[in-house]
Structure formats: C-alpha cells, structure tokens
Design a protein around this motif. Sequence first.
Motif, PDB file in Angstrom:
ATOM      1  N   ARG A  47       0.812  -1.208   0.000  1.00  0.00           N
ATOM      2  CA  ARG A  47       0.000   0.000   0.000  1.00  0.00           C
ATOM      3  C   ARG A  47       0.850   1.265   0.000  1.00  0.00           C
ATOM      4  O   ARG A  47       0.329   2.359  -0.022  1.00  0.00           O
ATOM      5  CB  ARG A  47      -0.927   0.017   1.229  1.00  0.00           C
ATOM      6  CG  ARG A  47      -1.916  -1.136   1.219  1.00  0.00           C
ATOM      7  CD  ARG A  47      -2.820  -1.071   2.421  1.00  0.00           C
ATOM      8  NE  ARG A  47      -3.698  -2.209   2.482  1.00  0.00           N
ATOM      9  CZ  ARG A  47      -4.866  -2.290   1.862  1.00  0.00           C
ATOM     10  NH1 ARG A  47      -5.277  -1.302   1.136  1.00  0.00           N
ATOM     11  NH2 ARG A  47      -5.638  -3.364   1.984  1.00  0.00           N
ATOM     12  N   LEU A 135      -8.778  -1.935  -7.844  1.00  0.00           N
ATOM     13  CA  LEU A 135      -9.561  -1.283  -6.809  1.00  0.00           C
ATOM     14  C   LEU A 135     -10.534  -2.325  -6.262  1.00  0.00           C
ATOM     15  O   LEU A 135     -11.393  -2.825  -6.988  1.00  0.00           O
ATOM     16  CB  LEU A 135     -10.342  -0.093  -7.347  1.00  0.00           C
ATOM     17  CG  LEU A 135     -11.057   0.684  -6.235  1.00  0.00           C
ATOM     18  CD1 LEU A 135     -10.073   1.586  -5.502  1.00  0.00           C
ATOM     19  CD2 LEU A 135     -12.204   1.519  -6.783  1.00  0.00           C
ATOM     20  N   SER A 137     -13.557  -3.284  -3.759  1.00  0.00           N
ATOM     21  CA  SER A 137     -14.662  -2.600  -3.094  1.00  0.00           C
ATOM     22  C   SER A 137     -15.609  -3.590  -2.438  1.00  0.00           C
ATOM     23  O   SER A 137     -15.937  -4.625  -3.043  1.00  0.00           O
ATOM     24  CB  SER A 137     -15.450  -1.753  -4.101  1.00  0.00           C
ATOM     25  OG  SER A 137     -14.608  -0.846  -4.770  1.00  0.00           O
ATOM     26  N   TYR A 170      -5.582  -0.973  -4.398  1.00  0.00           N
ATOM     27  CA  TYR A 170      -6.312   0.072  -3.674  1.00  0.00           C
ATOM     28  C   TYR A 170      -7.613  -0.518  -3.143  1.00  0.00           C
ATOM     29  O   TYR A 170      -8.179  -1.427  -3.744  1.00  0.00           O
ATOM     30  CB  TYR A 170      -6.637   1.258  -4.592  1.00  0.00           C
ATOM     31  CG  TYR A 170      -5.431   1.879  -5.255  1.00  0.00           C
ATOM     32  CD1 TYR A 170      -4.648   2.812  -4.596  1.00  0.00           C
ATOM     33  CD2 TYR A 170      -5.064   1.519  -6.555  1.00  0.00           C
ATOM     34  CE1 TYR A 170      -3.532   3.380  -5.205  1.00  0.00           C
ATOM     35  CE2 TYR A 170      -3.963   2.075  -7.176  1.00  0.00           C
ATOM     36  CZ  TYR A 170      -3.199   3.006  -6.504  1.00  0.00           C
ATOM     37  OH  TYR A 170      -2.104   3.560  -7.104  1.00  0.00           O
ATOM     38  N   GLU A 171      -8.056   0.006  -2.036  1.00  0.00           N
ATOM     39  CA  GLU A 171      -9.330  -0.452  -1.467  1.00  0.00           C
ATOM     40  C   GLU A 171     -10.208   0.758  -1.174  1.00  0.00           C
ATOM     41  O   GLU A 171      -9.774   1.707  -0.515  1.00  0.00           O
ATOM     42  CB  GLU A 171      -9.114  -1.267  -0.192  1.00  0.00           C
ATOM     43  CG  GLU A 171     -10.398  -1.921   0.309  1.00  0.00           C
ATOM     44  CD  GLU A 171     -10.132  -2.990   1.364  1.00  0.00           C
ATOM     45  OE1 GLU A 171      -8.982  -3.074   1.836  1.00  0.00           O
ATOM     46  OE2 GLU A 171     -11.067  -3.729   1.698  1.00  0.00           O
ATOM     47  N   LYS A 172     -11.421   0.726  -1.710  1.00  0.00           N
ATOM     48  CA  LYS A 172     -12.381   1.792  -1.491  1.00  0.00           C
ATOM     49  C   LYS A 172     -13.789   1.185  -1.458  1.00  0.00           C
ATOM     50  O   LYS A 172     -14.264   0.655  -2.465  1.00  0.00           O
ATOM     51  CB  LYS A 172     -12.286   2.842  -2.602  1.00  0.00           C
ATOM     52  CG  LYS A 172     -13.433   3.845  -2.635  1.00  0.00           C
ATOM     53  CD  LYS A 172     -13.542   4.654  -1.349  1.00  0.00           C
ATOM     54  CE  LYS A 172     -14.717   5.631  -1.436  1.00  0.00           C
ATOM     55  NZ  LYS A 172     -14.947   6.309  -0.135  1.00  0.00           N
ATOM     56  N   ASP A 173     -14.437   1.238  -0.312  1.00  0.00           N
ATOM     57  CA  ASP A 173     -15.784   0.687  -0.167  1.00  0.00           C
ATOM     58  C   ASP A 173     -16.830   1.757  -0.464  1.00  0.00           C
ATOM     59  O   ASP A 173     -16.692   2.916  -0.071  1.00  0.00           O
ATOM     60  CB  ASP A 173     -15.986   0.156   1.252  1.00  0.00           C
ATOM     61  CG  ASP A 173     -15.114  -1.057   1.545  1.00  0.00           C
ATOM     62  OD1 ASP A 173     -14.822  -1.803   0.599  1.00  0.00           O
ATOM     63  OD2 ASP A 173     -14.717  -1.235   2.714  1.00  0.00           O
ATOM     64  N   PHE A 174     -17.871   1.324  -1.168  1.00  0.00           N
ATOM     65  CA  PHE A 174     -18.991   2.215  -1.486  1.00  0.00           C
ATOM     66  C   PHE A 174     -20.260   1.811  -0.732  1.00  0.00           C
ATOM     67  O   PHE A 174     -21.309   2.424  -0.913  1.00  0.00           O
ATOM     68  CB  PHE A 174     -19.256   2.194  -2.995  1.00  0.00           C
ATOM     69  CG  PHE A 174     -18.111   2.729  -3.808  1.00  0.00           C
ATOM     70  CD1 PHE A 174     -17.979   4.087  -4.039  1.00  0.00           C
ATOM     71  CD2 PHE A 174     -17.141   1.869  -4.324  1.00  0.00           C
ATOM     72  CE1 PHE A 174     -16.912   4.587  -4.786  1.00  0.00           C
ATOM     73  CE2 PHE A 174     -16.081   2.358  -5.068  1.00  0.00           C
ATOM     74  CZ  PHE A 174     -15.961   3.712  -5.299  1.00  0.00           C
ATOM     75  N   SER A 199     -16.293   3.554  -9.084  1.00  0.00           N
ATOM     76  CA  SER A 199     -15.162   2.676  -8.822  1.00  0.00           C
ATOM     77  C   SER A 199     -14.075   2.857  -9.885  1.00  0.00           C
ATOM     78  O   SER A 199     -12.883   2.957  -9.564  1.00  0.00           O
ATOM     79  CB  SER A 199     -15.653   1.221  -8.794  1.00  0.00           C
ATOM     80  OG  SER A 199     -14.571   0.322  -8.666  1.00  0.00           O
ATOM     81  N   TYR A 202     -12.252   6.232  -9.417  1.00  0.00           N
ATOM     82  CA  TYR A 202     -11.310   6.169  -8.291  1.00  0.00           C
ATOM     83  C   TYR A 202     -10.023   5.470  -8.718  1.00  0.00           C
ATOM     84  O   TYR A 202      -8.911   5.940  -8.439  1.00  0.00           O
ATOM     85  CB  TYR A 202     -11.937   5.410  -7.118  1.00  0.00           C
ATOM     86  CG  TYR A 202     -12.414   6.276  -5.988  1.00  0.00           C
ATOM     87  CD1 TYR A 202     -11.546   6.689  -4.973  1.00  0.00           C
ATOM     88  CD2 TYR A 202     -13.743   6.683  -5.915  1.00  0.00           C
ATOM     89  CE1 TYR A 202     -11.993   7.486  -3.924  1.00  0.00           C
ATOM     90  CE2 TYR A 202     -14.199   7.480  -4.877  1.00  0.00           C
ATOM     91  CZ  TYR A 202     -13.316   7.875  -3.883  1.00  0.00           C
ATOM     92  OH  TYR A 202     -13.756   8.667  -2.853  1.00  0.00           O
ATOM     93  N   ALA A 206      -6.250   7.216  -9.158  1.00  0.00           N
ATOM     94  CA  ALA A 206      -5.228   6.761  -8.215  1.00  0.00           C
ATOM     95  C   ALA A 206      -4.022   6.161  -8.922  1.00  0.00           C
ATOM     96  O   ALA A 206      -2.884   6.309  -8.460  1.00  0.00           O
ATOM     97  CB  ALA A 206      -5.828   5.731  -7.258  1.00  0.00           C
TER      98      ALA A 206
END
Length: 370
Positions: A47, A135, A137, A170-174, A199, A202, A206
């Motif tokens: 990361r 990514l 999610s 990358y980690e991005k929760d919606f 998503s 993002y 990034a």
Amino acid sequence: MILTEKPSNIYTSSLRGNKRLSVLVLAILSFIVLSFFTFSKSPLSLRGPSCGRTIRTLSEAVALSSSTTSRTHQNGGQAKFINLNDLEATANAKHEQEHVLILTPLKNAEVYLARYFELIDRLTYPKHLITVAFLVSDTTDQTVSILKQKADEFLNRQELEHRYHEIAIYEKDFNFQLPEEKRHTFELQPLRRSFMARSRNYLLTAALREYHSWVLWLDVDVVDYSDSILEDLQSVDVDVVVPNCLLKTEDGSFWGYDKNNWQETDQSIEMQKSLDPDYVLLEGYYEFLTNRYLMVDMPTHLGKLEKVPLDGVGATFTLVKAQVHREGANFPPYVFQHQVETEGFAKMAKAMGFGVYGLPGYIIHHIKNS
C-alpha cells in the motif's frame, strides 16, 4: 615575556588534511551502514508508494537515500519537470517502449484471480512496461490477500525481464451490496452501473502516472484472449478500441456476451428524441429495445483487425490511449446522453473528438457468471 613559536604552515596543512580525511571516512562508513540496512529490509508495503517493490540495486539505494534526505530539508528540493509533449501512444508501442496500465475493479473475485493472472502473465508485451492496478470494493472474501501474494510473486522474480513495473492494490468501499442473482436485473442496472463508474474513476485517478501511454480496462472474469492482444490492438492505432467479447461455452458455440459495444442506428437516434433526458438506455434487455446495432451481431469473417466505428463500449477488454483519459473522458456516474459508466465514457470520448472503434473479428471470451 615568553615567546611562543607560531606553528608552521606544513603542520597546519597536515591538520586540515587529517580532518578532511576523517570526514570522508565517516561519510563512507555512514553510506555503507545505510546501504546494509536498506538492502536487508523486507519488501515495502504493497500500500506504500513503491507498491511492494524491493530495493534491488545500489543505484536504487542511493536514490532512496537522496530522496529521503531531500525531504528532510526544510529549505531544499527541486521542481519536478515532465514534458508531456513527448508522451505518445503509437501503433508500434512495443518497439517504442511505451508503458501500459492495466486497470481492474474487483469485488469478491477470489475464484477468478488464478486465471486472470495466468492470462496476464502469458502476454508477450514486455513485463517491465506493464503496471497492474486494482480497486477492491465491498469485498468479504480473500481477494485482497490473494492479490498481495500474486503481487509479491510478480514483482520479485529472479529474472529481471519477468518482473512487472508496478502492481498496486487500492481499497475503497462504497457500501453497495447487491445479491449475485440480481446483478443483471434490468431495474437495478442504472444504480449498479453508477457505482461501477465511481469505482473506475477512483481507480483511474489513483493509478494513472505521467509515463503511462496506454490504459487497458480488463474484467477479472475474462477467461480467454490471445497472448499478443496488446500489440494487436495497439497496431490499430485508434483512441479507443475493443475486441468482440463472447460467452465461453463448452461446445464452442457463438454466444455474444458484451452487448455494450454498439453503433447507433437511425431508429435508435429517432427513438431517443422522445425520451426523458434522465432515462438510461441498456442493451440486451427485452424490457426496452433500443434498435442499436450490437457488435456481437456484426460479421466476424472480415479479419481480426478490421475495425468498425462504435458509439458505445463495454469494458471487458477496452484499450484506451491515456491521452483520452487525461483530457477528461472518464466514466460518468450520472446520465450522459442516456448512458452511464462505460457507454457514457464512449459517448463522452466521441463528443470530445476521439475515435471509438471495435474489432468484430477479434474474439475473446468471458466466463458465464452464476
């Protein structure tokens, strides 16, 4: 009065020389100690800025030491100058050493990852010119841990020519949960596609770097494509290009999968004149027929690289010149010309003057989802 004899110039010079020698020796010893600890470190966090790359050369160690030192100086540092005029995406990308960024958004994808990495690793495009970014999610399975394991493997191979330039996770929760059996339900598509667009945006913002010439959007559940597909699609030399994605069947029969690759027709254009501006059009659903010409229905015998203009694209395997994204064409999570996400991207790219094309004769295969 006691007179003290002034030291000779030779003695003074000797003292100064010894001081210089001592400083030099201390500097060399400090550098050796720094190098020892640098090379003995475990791989950096996936990361972190290096995305898991291990320091492998003396020049890398010096660069790390220099960059760290420069950041500690409050009044130091130099401007970073990058001439984006020199960045190109050409038909001969492999020979020109152009970097490719592969982007894949994921959610609970552990069952697909083995095949995904197998196919990527078969690509004949030089590994050191490939960056892969994900990514993840709203995931509840082992997707992230598998990605870290594969990234460590791909980045630290013994043979330099088999190491990838970079792998980023990358980690991005919606907080968007949709049961698998309702994934393709007609009524839920606009909402689902809107979150998919977020998503993708993002991930794009990034991962895109100034040295990337190409961006490949690749679905994790594409299960068959040619080893030379990157070079093949690059050779067409257009802004956006997609192959023809079919459904993988046991008997090899022809079943279209990606119906988001299409051309407008006179009938579809006329129909849209009476639609509410916020109405989202969807392909492949009997609930609302659009009268568009789908690429899966086009002739496939004219040659693998025979291209046709498109007005909408999916993202099972979509190759984009990075300039298209840099100039502002992204994935609208809102309604743009009756489209969202990937088809909205195609509409946006065309509105900006970019060319969008498909290759009906270039076949790839997608798994049949549950």
